[in-house]
Design a protein around this motif. Structure first.
Motif, mmCIF file in Angstrom:
data_model
loop_
_atom_site.group_PDB
_atom_site.id
_atom_site.type_symbol
_atom_site.label_atom_id
_atom_site.label_comp_id
_atom_site.label_asym_id
_atom_site.label_seq_id
_atom_site.Cartn_x
_atom_site.Cartn_y
_atom_site.Cartn_z
ATOM 1 N N SER A 156 0.832 -1.217 0.000
ATOM 2 C CA SER A 156 0.000 0.000 0.000
ATOM 3 C C SER A 156 0.862 1.260 0.000
ATOM 4 C CB SER A 156 -0.949 0.011 1.202
ATOM 5 O OG SER A 156 -0.212 0.000 2.412
ATOM 6 N N LEU A 157 1.996 1.229 0.702
ATOM 7 C CA LEU A 157 2.889 2.395 0.744
ATOM 8 C C LEU A 157 3.625 2.568 -0.581
ATOM 9 C CD1 LEU A 157 4.368 2.108 4.353
ATOM 10 C CD2 LEU A 157 2.410 3.460 3.561
ATOM 11 N N ALA A 158 4.072 1.451 -1.154
ATOM 12 C CA ALA A 158 4.763 1.527 -2.452
ATOM 13 C C ALA A 158 3.812 2.065 -3.522
ATOM 14 C CB ALA A 158 5.300 0.159 -2.843
ATOM 15 N N TRP A 159 2.591 1.567 -3.529
ATOM 16 C CA TRP A 159 1.598 2.002 -4.517
ATOM 17 C C TRP A 159 1.248 3.477 -4.325
ATOM 18 C CZ3 TRP A 159 -0.007 0.453 -9.012
ATOM 19 C CH2 TRP A 159 -1.149 1.023 -9.575
ATOM 20 N N ALA A 160 1.202 3.914 -3.067
ATOM 21 C CA ALA A 160 0.848 5.307 -2.765
ATOM 22 C C ALA A 160 1.985 6.273 -3.094
ATOM 23 C CB ALA A 160 0.461 5.443 -1.293
ATOM 24 N N GLY A 161 3.153 5.743 -3.424
ATOM 25 C CA GLY A 161 4.274 6.611 -3.790
ATOM 26 C C GLY A 161 5.038 7.169 -2.600
ATOM 27 N N VAL A 162 4.936 6.513 -1.452
ATOM 28 C CA VAL A 162 5.683 6.960 -0.275
ATOM 29 C C VAL A 162 7.176 6.950 -0.614
ATOM 30 C CG1 VAL A 162 6.324 6.344 2.091
ATOM 31 C CG2 VAL A 162 3.928 6.275 1.376
ATOM 32 N N THR A 163 7.843 8.051 -0.359
ATOM 33 C CA THR A 163 9.274 8.142 -0.663
ATOM 34 C C THR A 163 10.097 7.473 0.435
ATOM 35 O OG1 THR A 163 9.628 10.230 0.513
ATOM 36 C CG2 THR A 163 8.918 10.369 -1.820
ATOM 37 N N ASN A 164 11.344 7.229 0.116
ATOM 38 C CA ASN A 164 12.258 6.648 1.094
ATOM 39 C C ASN A 164 12.357 7.548 2.331
ATOM 40 O OD1 ASN A 164 13.976 4.201 1.065
ATOM 41 N ND2 ASN A 164 15.545 5.669 1.700
ATOM 42 N N ARG A 165 12.457 8.835 2.099
ATOM 43 C CA ARG A 165 12.571 9.792 3.205
ATOM 44 C C ARG A 165 11.306 9.788 4.077
ATOM 45 N NH1 ARG A 165 16.639 12.355 5.492
ATOM 46 N NH2 ARG A 165 16.065 14.240 6.570
ATOM 47 N N GLN A 166 10.152 9.770 3.441
ATOM 48 C CA GLN A 166 8.900 9.727 4.196
ATOM 49 C C GLN A 166 8.820 8.469 5.053
ATOM 50 O OE1 GLN A 166 6.333 10.073 0.784
ATOM 51 N NE2 GLN A 166 5.829 12.217 1.234
ATOM 52 N N VAL B 109 19.704 8.843 15.962
ATOM 53 C CA VAL B 109 20.012 8.833 14.531
ATOM 54 C C VAL B 109 19.493 7.524 13.947
ATOM 55 C CG1 VAL B 109 21.839 8.801 12.778
ATOM 56 C CG2 VAL B 109 22.088 10.243 14.811
ATOM 57 N N LEU B 110 18.685 7.627 12.911
ATOM 58 C CA LEU B 110 18.203 6.453 12.191
ATOM 59 C C LEU B 110 18.919 6.355 10.853
ATOM 60 C CD1 LEU B 110 16.298 4.076 11.493
ATOM 61 C CD2 LEU B 110 14.676 5.793 10.648
ATOM 62 N N ILE B 111 19.483 5.190 10.591
ATOM 63 C CA ILE B 111 19.981 4.859 9.256
ATOM 64 C C ILE B 111 18.955 3.884 8.694
ATOM 65 C CG2 ILE B 111 21.841 3.879 7.875
ATOM 66 C CD1 ILE B 111 23.715 4.422 10.317
ATOM 67 N N TYR B 112 18.251 4.304 7.652
ATOM 68 C CA TYR B 112 17.180 3.496 7.065
ATOM 69 C C TYR B 112 17.610 3.003 5.690
ATOM 70 C CZ TYR B 112 12.877 2.288 4.638
ATOM 71 O OH TYR B 112 11.922 1.631 3.893
ATOM 72 N N ILE C 107 19.119 8.976 6.214
ATOM 73 C CA ILE C 107 19.474 9.166 7.614
ATOM 74 C C ILE C 107 18.597 10.282 8.161
ATOM 75 C CG2 ILE C 107 21.267 9.896 9.238
ATOM 76 C CD1 ILE C 107 23.301 8.537 7.398
ATOM 77 N N ILE C 108 17.947 9.968 9.280
ATOM 78 C CA ILE C 108 17.134 10.952 9.983
ATOM 79 C C ILE C 108 17.803 11.178 11.334
ATOM 80 C CG2 ILE C 108 14.861 11.517 10.915
ATOM 81 C CD1 ILE C 108 14.854 11.073 7.863
ATOM 82 N N ALA C 109 18.111 12.431 11.637
ATOM 83 C CA ALA C 109 18.742 12.777 12.911
ATOM 84 C C ALA C 109 17.783 13.618 13.737
ATOM 85 C CB ALA C 109 20.037 13.549 12.667
ATOM 86 N N CYS D 287 25.189 8.359 3.391
ATOM 87 C CA CYS D 287 24.271 7.542 2.587
ATOM 88 C C CYS D 287 24.945 7.077 1.300
ATOM 89 C CB CYS D 287 23.001 8.326 2.258
ATOM 90 S SG CYS D 287 21.968 8.705 3.683
ATOM 91 N N ASP D 288 25.706 7.969 0.675
ATOM 92 C CA ASP D 288 26.409 7.623 -0.565
ATOM 93 C C ASP D 288 27.434 6.517 -0.343
ATOM 94 O OD1 ASP D 288 24.886 9.553 -1.821
ATOM 95 O OD2 ASP D 288 26.507 11.039 -1.901
ATOM 96 N N THR D 289 28.099 6.534 0.806
ATOM 97 C CA THR D 289 29.032 5.455 1.146
ATOM 98 C C THR D 289 28.310 4.115 1.082
ATOM 99 O OG1 THR D 289 30.422 6.838 2.574
ATOM 100 C CG2 THR D 289 30.421 4.476 3.046
ATOM 101 N N MET D 290 27.126 4.081 1.641
ATOM 102 C CA MET D 290 26.366 2.832 1.661
ATOM 103 C C MET D 290 25.871 2.434 0.281
ATOM 104 S SD MET D 290 24.292 3.236 5.255
ATOM 105 C CE MET D 290 23.786 1.514 5.392
ATOM 106 N N THR D 291 25.251 3.366 -0.440
ATOM 107 C CA THR D 291 24.670 2.996 -1.732
ATOM 108 C C THR D 291 25.743 2.588 -2.737
ATOM 109 O OG1 THR D 291 24.510 5.325 -2.387
ATOM 110 C CG2 THR D 291 22.534 4.304 -1.440
#
Length: 169
Positions: free
Chosen positions: A59-69, A89-92, A102-104, A121-125
């Motif tokens: 339902s979230l993917a279909w609704a277009g929920v972004t990664n940040r949201q 600090v969240l690393i999602y 990352i949400i701080a 984030c770029d290090t991870m991706t």
């Protein structure tokens, strides 16, 4: 997002499997990440959480929920904002979209700019693109710990306010 792209994204999330997530983050990797978070938190006042999601609920993917949201919602759902010094600090990690956010908490967000978090984030991706989930995640956690150590050094022993073990959704 147009209908065909929305459908493709929803299907990608729907068919993401727990097995894929466990191959990227097997038990020994989760243990190493837990140890890195625990050790880092002894050197600063921050509380670090890693949440890895194989894919969004349909339902979230279909609704277009972004990664940040999604990261912001999980930050709230897991109470990462609820620390004594406002230093969570969240690393999602969203494996289906191959994205990291990352949400701080506000105490940290005032001192560390978004561009700095984007570098982590770029290090991870970049590492994930090479299939190096363990190395990239541990490198990112080391970067987060260094940033927190610089801006929020430990004042001595303190309670661990959030679990250190990664959450796999």
């Amino acid at each position: 997002m147009d209908e065909p792209n929305r459908l493709r994204r929803a299907l990608r999330h729907l068919f993401s499997t727990r097995n894929e997530a466990e191959r990227a983050f097997p038990p020994d990797t989760l243990a190493a990440i837990t140890e890195a978070i625990t050790a880092g938190e002894q050197t600063h006042r921050g509380e670090v959480r890693l949440i890895v999601e194989k894919g969004l609920p349909l339902s979230l993917a279909w609704a277009g929920v972004t990664n940040r949201q999604r990261a912001i919602a999980l930050f709230a759902d897991y109470g990462i904002w609820d620390t004594e010094d406002n230093c969570g600090v969240l690393i999602y990690v969203n494996l289906a979209d191959r994205k990291v956010d990352i949400i701080a908490d506000r105490g940290i967000d005032r001192k560390i700019p978004a561009a700095t978090w984007q570098g982590v984030c770029d290090t991870m991706t970049r590492g994930f693109a090479r299939g190096e989930f363990r190395a990239a995640t541990l490198a990112a956690i080391a970067q987060v710990n260094q940033l927190l150590r610089s801006h929020f050094p430990s004042g001595g022993a303190r309670p661990n306010e959030l679990p250190d073990r990664p959450v796999m959704l």
